[in-house]
Design an enzyme around this catalytic site. Structure first.
Site, PDB file in Angstrom:
ATOM      1  N   SER A  70       0.669  -1.286  -0.047  1.00 36.39           N
ATOM      2  CA  SER A  70      -0.104   0.157   0.506  1.00 36.39           C
ATOM      3  C   SER A  70       1.043   1.838   0.338  1.00 36.39           C
ATOM      4  O   SER A  70       1.572   1.557  -0.829  1.00 36.39           O
ATOM      5  CB  SER A  70      -0.863  -0.161   0.725  1.00 36.39           C
ATOM      6  OG  SER A  70      -1.652   1.011   1.018  1.00 36.39           O
ATOM      7  N   GLU A 113      -1.953  -2.737  -8.244  1.00 35.06           N
ATOM      8  CA  GLU A 113      -3.077  -3.096  -7.482  1.00 35.06           C
ATOM      9  C   GLU A 113      -3.561  -1.820  -6.616  1.00 35.06           C
ATOM     10  O   GLU A 113      -1.981  -0.838  -6.863  1.00 35.06           O
ATOM     11  CB  GLU A 113      -2.991  -3.725  -6.589  1.00 35.06           C
ATOM     12  CG  GLU A 113      -2.046  -3.378  -5.033  1.00 35.06           C
ATOM     13  CD  GLU A 113      -2.494  -3.042  -4.396  1.00 35.06           C
ATOM     14  OE1 GLU A 113      -4.199  -3.333  -3.635  1.00 35.06           O
ATOM     15  OE2 GLU A 113      -1.612  -1.848  -3.389  1.00 35.06           O
ATOM     16  N   HIS A 121      -4.755  -5.027  -1.167  1.00 31.54           N
ATOM     17  CA  HIS A 121      -5.832  -4.862  -0.548  1.00 31.54           C
ATOM     18  C   HIS A 121      -6.833  -5.654  -0.431  1.00 31.54           C
ATOM     19  O   HIS A 121      -8.050  -5.533  -1.195  1.00 31.54           O
ATOM     20  CB  HIS A 121      -6.600  -3.622  -1.141  1.00 31.54           C
ATOM     21  CG  HIS A 121      -5.173  -2.147  -0.248  1.00 31.54           C
ATOM     22  ND1 HIS A 121      -3.816  -1.963  -1.362  1.00 31.54           N
ATOM     23  CD2 HIS A 121      -4.836  -1.629   0.069  1.00 31.54           C
ATOM     24  CE1 HIS A 121      -3.650  -0.879  -0.538  1.00 31.54           C
ATOM     25  NE2 HIS A 121      -4.093  -0.688   0.087  1.00 31.54           N
TER      26      HIS A 121
END
Length: 310
Positions: free
Chosen positions: A119, A215, A280
């Site tokens: 992330s 992502e 995620h």
């Protein structure tokens, strides 16, 4: 333009290895942190927690304490010869505020060790590649809700850390957006962070020769379009070998996201594997960055030339 190159692999962990948990980004829920520490102890590892991990910034509640304190925790852990690995507690936002405060010369002198996160930690994956030349692990974080509640995510990270030869082939449940096979060096992370990192001192000028993993979470489709278009216009995707697309949790229903991904990425002329199971999402897989590998988009597999860790 230079190609992405294979990076130095840190040593795998052994039972009893000391693992430092740090919080370079957002504030950390103590209950989830304790649950994650219990998981690590269950693997016969010795987790230690950075001094400022549970801090909260006095003015900006989305930060786990001050920039200098978050940087100091990471640098202290990395430069401690007793620490074998550094695992981030969670993502959120904050790495770009602290990454320039790190003493990269001191961290390079400390030698290689394992680094794990995803992330917002994408900016640190790029920095560790550029400044330290090290393989890093895009994987679940110690206080992540999907980690503490997912046996599969835990087991895949555990195997990668302690027995990496057992996960040299990473198998997804996804399919091919664009069929084919490709070889290259793995890199990538969160799409919005890669776009935000363009032009900074710690980012690679190009993903040429790479197997690029992308992502994101909670993004409107037009924003995903913007990030991809920015990378395309900047030439950052020129010459990539292949693409692995992870989760798009909290975005619009996948059919709409899929249409955009096909529109923006299908013209690159490289194999594209979709829904690869990292990022995620529940049961997230751990993917090493900086290793030579082969992608088989049709089979949904990524096969590493060598184990992620030596």
């Amino acid at each position: 333009m230079s190609r992405v190159r294979a990076l130095r692999r840190p040593a795998r962990l052994a039972p009893g290895a000391r693992v430092a948990v740090v919080a370079p980004s957002g504030p950390v829920p103590e209950e989830r942190l304790q649950a994650g520490l219990d998981v690590l102890r269950g693997w016969d590892l010795d987790p230690v927690v950075g001094r400022h991990v549970l801090d909260r910034h006095g003015e900006f509640g989305y930060l786990a304490g001050g920039d200098a304190d978050r940087a100091a925790d990471l640098q202290s852990a990395w430069c401690d010869p007793a620490v074998d690995a550094v695992i981030c507690a969670r993502g959120g936002y904050g790495v770009q505020r602290m990454v320039d405060l790190l003493d990269w010369e001191a961290m390079r002198a400390a030698g290689p060790k394992v680094f794990v996160g995803f992330s917002d930690i994408t900016a640190l994956h790029e920095a560790f590649a550029v400044r330290l030349g090290l393989v890093t692990l895009h994987g679940p974080m110690a206080a992540g809700i999907d980690f503490v509640k997912s046996a599969r995510a835990q087991e895949h990270l555990r195997a990668t850390l302690l027995a990496p030869e057992t996960v040299r082939t990473i198998r997804s449940d996804g399919t091919a957006l664009v069929p084919g096979r490709a070889r290259g060096i793995t890199l990538g992370g969160c799409l919005s962070l890669l776009a935000a990192d363009l032009g900074t001192p710690h980012a690679r000028p190009s993903a040429r020769g790479g197997l690029l993993c992308l992502e994101d979470v909670g993004e409107e489709t037009y924003r995903i379009d913007r990030y991809l278009t920015q990378l395309l216009r900047a030439g950052w995707l020129d010459g990539i070998s292949g693409l692995l697309l992870g989760s798009w949790a909290g975005c619009e229903p996948y059919d709409g996201v899929r249409a955009l991904l096909a529109d923006r990425l299908g013209g690159l002329g490289v194999p594209v594997a979709e829904q690869f199971g990292f990022g995620h999402c529940a049961d997230a897989l751990t993917v090493p960055f900086g290793v030579a590998a082969e992608l088989d988009a049709d089979a949904g597999t990524l096969t590493l030339d060598e184990p992620a860790l030596s």
